[in-house]
Motif scaffolding. Structure first.
Motif, short mmCIF file in Angstrom:
data_model
loop_
_atom_site.label_atom_id
_atom_site.label_comp_id
_atom_site.label_asym_id
_atom_site.label_seq_id
_atom_site.Cartn_x
_atom_site.Cartn_y
_atom_site.Cartn_z
N ARG A 6 79.18 -14.96 108.26
CA ARG A 6 79.96 -14.55 109.42
C ARG A 6 81.27 -15.35 109.48
O ARG A 6 82.34 -14.80 109.70
CB ARG A 6 79.17 -14.71 110.71
CG ARG A 6 79.90 -14.19 111.93
CD ARG A 6 79.11 -14.19 113.23
NE ARG A 6 78.01 -15.10 113.34
CZ ARG A 6 76.70 -14.76 113.19
NH1 ARG A 6 76.39 -13.51 112.90
NH2 ARG A 6 75.75 -15.65 113.33
N GLU A 7 81.18 -16.66 109.23
CA GLU A 7 82.38 -17.50 109.22
C GLU A 7 83.34 -17.04 108.12
O GLU A 7 84.56 -16.97 108.34
CB GLU A 7 82.01 -18.96 108.97
CG GLU A 7 81.36 -19.66 110.13
CD GLU A 7 80.92 -21.08 109.78
OE1 GLU A 7 81.32 -21.58 108.69
OE2 GLU A 7 80.20 -21.67 110.57
N PHE A 8 82.79 -16.72 106.95
CA PHE A 8 83.63 -16.25 105.84
C PHE A 8 84.34 -14.96 106.22
O PHE A 8 85.55 -14.83 106.03
CB PHE A 8 82.78 -16.03 104.58
CG PHE A 8 83.52 -15.34 103.48
CD1 PHE A 8 84.38 -16.06 102.67
CD2 PHE A 8 83.36 -13.98 103.25
CE1 PHE A 8 85.10 -15.43 101.65
CE2 PHE A 8 84.06 -13.35 102.24
CZ PHE A 8 84.93 -14.08 101.44
N VAL A 9 83.60 -14.00 106.77
CA VAL A 9 84.18 -12.71 107.14
C VAL A 9 85.25 -12.90 108.21
O VAL A 9 86.33 -12.30 108.14
CB VAL A 9 83.08 -11.74 107.61
CG1 VAL A 9 83.68 -10.50 108.27
CG2 VAL A 9 82.19 -11.35 106.45
N GLU A 10 84.99 -13.74 109.18
CA GLU A 10 85.98 -14.00 110.23
C GLU A 10 87.23 -14.65 109.66
O GLU A 10 88.35 -14.28 110.01
CB GLU A 10 85.38 -14.89 111.33
CG GLU A 10 84.35 -14.19 112.18
CD GLU A 10 83.61 -15.12 113.14
OE1 GLU A 10 83.92 -16.34 113.17
OE2 GLU A 10 82.73 -14.62 113.85
N TYR A 11 87.04 -15.61 108.77
CA TYR A 11 88.18 -16.30 108.17
C TYR A 11 89.04 -15.32 107.37
O TYR A 11 90.25 -15.26 107.54
CB TYR A 11 87.71 -17.46 107.27
CG TYR A 11 88.87 -18.17 106.62
CD1 TYR A 11 89.54 -19.18 107.29
CD2 TYR A 11 89.31 -17.81 105.35
CE1 TYR A 11 90.62 -19.82 106.71
CE2 TYR A 11 90.39 -18.44 104.77
CZ TYR A 11 91.04 -19.45 105.45
OH TYR A 11 92.12 -20.06 104.88
N VAL A 12 88.40 -14.57 106.49
CA VAL A 12 89.14 -13.64 105.63
C VAL A 12 89.80 -12.54 106.47
O VAL A 12 90.96 -12.18 106.22
CB VAL A 12 88.22 -13.04 104.54
CG1 VAL A 12 88.91 -11.90 103.81
CG2 VAL A 12 87.81 -14.13 103.56
#
Length: 170
Positions: A6-12
């Motif tokens: 979820r953090e990765f998707v939000e960051y990207v």
């Protein structure tokens, strides 16, 4: 979805337009910029746990982007072009002055050596600090300062010549 994913998707999701703009300004080719950003995001996903623990994730990702662009340029001889010519990308409709300004800036950046172009894009268009730019490029802050000074002088000269040519043709 796991917290890390979820953090990765939000960051990207938040950084994708900025990453693409940065890559485009560094290489001057929208298709190459797409490829480099995709490679960077893929590598970022594979190493997200490590990257997310970095002190400055944006600087880390910018460094990844610069490395992927260098790799792409170095290995470009092995690419195969499937079309006889590259189709023109669709551009958003902008007021004439913005289009002319953007085009002259992109053209001026294209005249600079890769290192100088990268410094200007990271420092002024991505708004990275001197230290973050040096970290992303893998060089000293003094090198960033000298590259910036040379690049600004060169781009001013290119833009002045372009402006003078535009005035003379009227």
């Amino acid at each position: 979805m796991m917290d890390a994913e979820r953090e990765f998707v939000e960051y990207v999701s938040a950084r994708l337009p900025s990453l693409h703009r940065t890559a485009f300004l560094m290489c001057g080719d929208a298709h190459l910029a797409d490829d480099v950003v995709q490679q960077t995001i893929t590598a970022l996903y594979a190493h997200w746990r490590k990257v997310s623990r970095a002190d400055n994730v944006d600087a880390y990702v910018h460094r990844m982007l610069v490395h992927k662009l260098v790799d792409e340029k170095r290995l470009s001889w092995s690419k195969v072009r499937l079309l006889g010519s590259t189709p023109e990308p669709e551009r958003p409709v902008l007021p004439h002055d913005q289009v002319a300004e953007r085009d002259s800036l992109v053209a001026a950046l294209a005249h600079l050596p890769r290192g100088q172009r990268t410094v200007l894009v990271l420092r002024f268009l991505c708004d990275l600090s001197l230290a973050d730019t040096a970290a992303a490029m893998g060089c000293s802050e003094g090198n960033v300062k000298s590259q910036t000074a040379r690049a600004l002088a060169a781009i001013r000269q290119v833009l002045d010549v372009t402006e003078m040519a535009g005035r003379n043709s009227r």
